[in-house]
Design an enzyme around this catalytic site. Sequence first.
Site, PDB file in Angstrom:
ATOM      1  N   ARG A  12       0.516  -7.178   9.763  1.00  0.00           N
ATOM      2  CA  ARG A  12      -0.125  -7.083   8.438  1.00  0.00           C
ATOM      3  C   ARG A  12      -0.060  -5.650   7.914  1.00  0.00           C
ATOM      4  O   ARG A  12       0.709  -5.345   7.020  1.00  0.00           O
ATOM      5  CB  ARG A  12      -1.580  -7.590   8.533  1.00  0.00           C
ATOM      6  CG  ARG A  12      -2.204  -7.889   7.178  1.00  0.00           C
ATOM      7  CD  ARG A  12      -2.691  -6.658   6.424  1.00  0.00           C
ATOM      8  NE  ARG A  12      -3.712  -5.912   7.142  1.00  0.00           N
ATOM      9  CZ  ARG A  12      -4.161  -4.722   6.738  1.00  0.00           C
ATOM     10  NH1 ARG A  12      -3.692  -4.156   5.641  1.00  0.00           N
ATOM     11  NH2 ARG A  12      -5.066  -4.069   7.452  1.00  0.00           N
ATOM     12  N   ASP A  13      -0.821  -4.746   8.490  1.00  0.00           N
ATOM     13  CA  ASP A  13      -0.865  -3.376   7.967  1.00  0.00           C
ATOM     14  C   ASP A  13       0.512  -2.723   8.063  1.00  0.00           C
ATOM     15  O   ASP A  13       0.905  -1.938   7.199  1.00  0.00           O
ATOM     16  CB  ASP A  13      -1.889  -2.555   8.765  1.00  0.00           C
ATOM     17  CG  ASP A  13      -2.472  -1.399   7.975  1.00  0.00           C
ATOM     18  OD1 ASP A  13      -2.164  -1.272   6.781  1.00  0.00           O
ATOM     19  OD2 ASP A  13      -3.250  -0.621   8.562  1.00  0.00           O
ATOM     20  N   HIS A 203      -9.885   2.161  13.567  1.00  0.00           N
ATOM     21  CA  HIS A 203      -8.544   1.952  12.990  1.00  0.00           C
ATOM     22  C   HIS A 203      -8.051   3.297  12.463  1.00  0.00           C
ATOM     23  O   HIS A 203      -8.654   3.858  11.551  1.00  0.00           O
ATOM     24  CB  HIS A 203      -8.700   0.916  11.864  1.00  0.00           C
ATOM     25  CG  HIS A 203      -7.485   0.618  11.060  1.00  0.00           C
ATOM     26  ND1 HIS A 203      -6.912  -0.638  11.037  1.00  0.00           N
ATOM     27  CD2 HIS A 203      -6.750   1.356  10.206  1.00  0.00           C
ATOM     28  CE1 HIS A 203      -5.873  -0.655  10.211  1.00  0.00           C
ATOM     29  NE2 HIS A 203      -5.756   0.555   9.683  1.00  0.00           N
ATOM     30  N   HIS A 205      -4.820   6.045  11.286  1.00  0.00           N
ATOM     31  CA  HIS A 205      -3.441   6.312  10.854  1.00  0.00           C
ATOM     32  C   HIS A 205      -3.047   7.709  11.315  1.00  0.00           C
ATOM     33  O   HIS A 205      -3.903   8.565  11.544  1.00  0.00           O
ATOM     34  CB  HIS A 205      -3.322   6.160   9.331  1.00  0.00           C
ATOM     35  CG  HIS A 205      -3.294   4.727   8.900  1.00  0.00           C
ATOM     36  ND1 HIS A 205      -2.148   4.096   8.479  1.00  0.00           N
ATOM     37  CD2 HIS A 205      -4.261   3.789   8.884  1.00  0.00           C
ATOM     38  CE1 HIS A 205      -2.426   2.820   8.190  1.00  0.00           C
ATOM     39  NE2 HIS A 205      -3.709   2.611   8.428  1.00  0.00           N
ATOM     40  N   CYS A 236      -0.963   2.099   3.649  1.00  0.00           N
ATOM     41  CA  CYS A 236      -1.525   1.270   2.579  1.00  0.00           C
ATOM     42  C   CYS A 236      -0.788   1.576   1.287  1.00  0.00           C
ATOM     43  O   CYS A 236      -0.697   2.729   0.873  1.00  0.00           O
ATOM     44  CB  CYS A 236      -3.008   1.571   2.416  1.00  0.00           C
ATOM     45  SG  CYS A 236      -3.724   0.673   1.033  1.00  0.00           S
ATOM     46  N   ASN A 245       0.359   3.657  11.117  1.00  0.00           N
ATOM     47  CA  ASN A 245      -0.792   3.507  12.007  1.00  0.00           C
ATOM     48  C   ASN A 245      -0.537   4.191  13.345  1.00  0.00           C
ATOM     49  O   ASN A 245       0.609   4.466  13.723  1.00  0.00           O
ATOM     50  CB  ASN A 245      -1.010   2.020  12.315  1.00  0.00           C
ATOM     51  CG  ASN A 245      -1.637   1.256  11.173  1.00  0.00           C
ATOM     52  OD1 ASN A 245      -2.842   1.141  11.087  1.00  0.00           O
ATOM     53  ND2 ASN A 245      -0.817   0.749  10.278  1.00  0.00           N
TER      54      ASN A 245
HETATM   55  N1  COA Z   1      -4.270 -14.552  -2.888  1.00  0.00           N
HETATM   56  C1  COA Z   1      -3.285 -14.952  -3.700  1.00  0.00           C
HETATM   57  N2  COA Z   1      -3.311 -14.846  -5.031  1.00  0.00           N
HETATM   58  C2  COA Z   1      -4.415 -14.325  -5.583  1.00  0.00           C
HETATM   59  C3  COA Z   1      -5.490 -13.900  -4.811  1.00  0.00           C
HETATM   60  C4  COA Z   1      -5.387 -14.020  -3.402  1.00  0.00           C
HETATM   61  N3  COA Z   1      -6.352 -13.609  -2.577  1.00  0.00           N
HETATM   62  N4  COA Z   1      -6.435 -13.421  -5.610  1.00  0.00           N
HETATM   63  C5  COA Z   1      -5.979 -13.540  -6.862  1.00  0.00           C
HETATM   64  N5  COA Z   1      -4.761 -14.093  -6.858  1.00  0.00           N
HETATM   65  C6  COA Z   1      -3.906 -14.376  -7.997  1.00  0.00           C
HETATM   66  C7  COA Z   1      -4.624 -15.095  -9.104  1.00  0.00           C
HETATM   67  O1  COA Z   1      -4.602 -16.480  -8.912  1.00  0.00           O
HETATM   68  C8  COA Z   1      -3.831 -14.671 -10.319  1.00  0.00           C
HETATM   69  O2  COA Z   1      -2.612 -15.392 -10.344  1.00  0.00           O
HETATM   70  P1  COA Z   1      -1.822 -15.694 -11.732  1.00  0.00           P
HETATM   71  O3  COA Z   1      -1.439 -14.370 -12.284  1.00  0.00           O
HETATM   72  O4  COA Z   1      -0.660 -16.511 -11.274  1.00  0.00           O
HETATM   73  O5  COA Z   1      -2.829 -16.421 -12.563  1.00  0.00           O
HETATM   74  C9  COA Z   1      -3.489 -13.224 -10.020  1.00  0.00           C
HETATM   75  O6  COA Z   1      -3.512 -13.126  -8.580  1.00  0.00           O
HETATM   76  C10 COA Z   1      -4.444 -12.227 -10.632  1.00  0.00           C
HETATM   77  O7  COA Z   1      -5.763 -12.602 -10.282  1.00  0.00           O
HETATM   78  P2  COA Z   1      -7.015 -11.648 -10.521  1.00  0.00           P
HETATM   79  O8  COA Z   1      -8.220 -12.315  -9.972  1.00  0.00           O
HETATM   80  O9  COA Z   1      -7.035 -11.218 -11.977  1.00  0.00           O
HETATM   81  O10 COA Z   1      -6.688 -10.458  -9.590  1.00  0.00           O
HETATM   82  P3  COA Z   1      -6.283  -8.957  -9.920  1.00  0.00           P
HETATM   83  O11 COA Z   1      -5.026  -8.875 -10.693  1.00  0.00           O
HETATM   84  O12 COA Z   1      -7.481  -8.250 -10.397  1.00  0.00           O
HETATM   85  O13 COA Z   1      -5.931  -8.459  -8.420  1.00  0.00           O
HETATM   86  C11 COA Z   1      -6.353  -8.772  -6.075  1.00  0.00           C
HETATM   87  C12 COA Z   1      -6.935  -8.454  -7.426  1.00  0.00           C
HETATM   88  C13 COA Z   1      -7.457  -8.538  -5.057  1.00  0.00           C
HETATM   89  C14 COA Z   1      -5.901 -10.197  -6.038  1.00  0.00           C
HETATM   90  C15 COA Z   1      -5.148  -7.861  -5.805  1.00  0.00           C
HETATM   91  O14 COA Z   1      -5.452  -6.555  -6.167  1.00  0.00           O
HETATM   92  C16 COA Z   1      -4.730  -7.898  -4.351  1.00  0.00           C
HETATM   93  O15 COA Z   1      -4.268  -8.887  -3.842  1.00  0.00           O
HETATM   94  N6  COA Z   1      -4.880  -6.771  -3.649  1.00  0.00           N
HETATM   95  C17 COA Z   1      -4.541  -6.692  -2.246  1.00  0.00           C
HETATM   96  C18 COA Z   1      -4.626  -5.292  -1.813  1.00  0.00           C
HETATM   97  C19 COA Z   1      -4.176  -5.122  -0.394  1.00  0.00           C
HETATM   98  O16 COA Z   1      -3.714  -6.027   0.280  1.00  0.00           O
HETATM   99  N7  COA Z   1      -4.305  -3.882   0.061  1.00  0.00           N
HETATM  100  C20 COA Z   1      -3.872  -3.527   1.366  1.00  0.00           C
HETATM  101  C21 COA Z   1      -4.820  -3.906   2.422  1.00  0.00           C
HETATM  102  S1  COA Z   1      -6.308  -3.008   2.427  1.00  0.00           S
HETATM  103 ZN    ZN Z   2      -4.541   0.732   7.994  1.00  0.00          ZN
END
Ligand code: COA
Ligand code: ZN
Length: 306
Positions: A12-13, A203, A205, A236, A245
């Site tokens: 994942r990370d 955790h 890095h 990240c 990491n």
């Molecule tokens: N899994 C899959 N799709 C997701 C989701 C999830 N957990 N959460 C939201 N979505 C989809 C929505 O359905 C929407 O889809 P569409 O555009 O097809 O309608 C789209 O993503 C936007 O949804 P929204 O609620 O407006 O989210 P956002 O644009 O504000 O983004 C997150 C928020 C959290 C979904 C996004 O920033 C994200 O996935 N971040 C992950 C960060 C990460 O992994 N960081 C590293 C680890 S710490």
């Molecule tokens: Zn990390």
Amino acid sequence: METVVINDVGPRDGLQNDPTAVSPDDRVRLINALVAAGLPAVEVVSFVSPKAVPKMAGADQVVAQLDLDAADFSALIPNMKGYELAKASGIRSVGVVLSATETMNQKNINMSLDKTISVCRDIVTQAKADGLTPRAYVSVAVECPYEGLVPDSQIESLAEIMFAAGAAEVIVADTIGGANPAQIKALFTRLVTAFGANVLSAHFHDTRALALANAWQALECGIRKFDASISGLGGCPFAPGAAGNLATEDLVSLLHQAGFHTGIDSKALVDVVDLAAELVQHNVGGRSLAWQRNQLAKTDSKGVAA
Ligand code: COA
Ligand code: ZN
């Protein structure tokens, strides 16, 4: 011998931030190889927006192919949608992500800190009610790339909120690798006093080449559970300057040399480094790798090497 539990977050990370996209089938190969090498826990996927993190697409396909009894597999989730997807996949452990600063939450998951706290609290409560094991990352725990140093009191109060909601464990994450051992000593001494060592995990890095020193310091504070990433893969995408990491093989080497038990076979782990390199199509590996290969060649796979 005291046991230290390592949770490999490479699938994942590690892979979320690598330039190479690795297919779900190949991610399963990597996860199975880690388990075969003796890793007791692996963070296998995140259920996040594929637009935000394209490399984690196909998380459900990964989980569907795993033998869920083989190890403690977990998934990272940013919101309730991610939780629902994780639950539907069958995975039994989920990790919510609560960054310690306002800006980091905005950059990472597009929510304010207050909103993130309430979402994480709801997810932890729901997961517990559903019989899943909820964990909580408190990330940028020492330094935030946007807001600078984070006070230890902030980490303690966020951890307190997550434990109160029912989190089984809080993973304290130095997301950008900004911490030094003196800071880790102060932070973990405080957290261990407040919550006890057995519900905390660390955790790190390796941005400033201090991950192993920080792990040793956390160990001295009583921590016996660590995240690490095979080959040191990672970083990240939303935290500028974050390097890979702490490499699992470096941590295992340190622990075995210092007399701790991990259940991990060093030789098999070095072979997993080769598999990781094949999958991401570039050279990877922790700093002890050349020495470990040398030792293994000398001992003809009898496993004396660290
Ligand atoms: N899994 C899959 N799709 C997701 C989701 C999830 N957990 N959460 C939201 N979505 C989809 C929505 O359905 C929407 O889809 P569409 O555009 O097809 O309608 C789209 O993503 C936007 O949804 P929204 O609620 O407006 O989210 P956002 O644009 O504000 O983004 C997150 C928020 C959290 C979904 C996004 O920033 C994200 O996935 N971040 C992950 C960060 C990460 O992994 N960081 C590293 C680890 S710490
Ligand atoms: Zn990390």
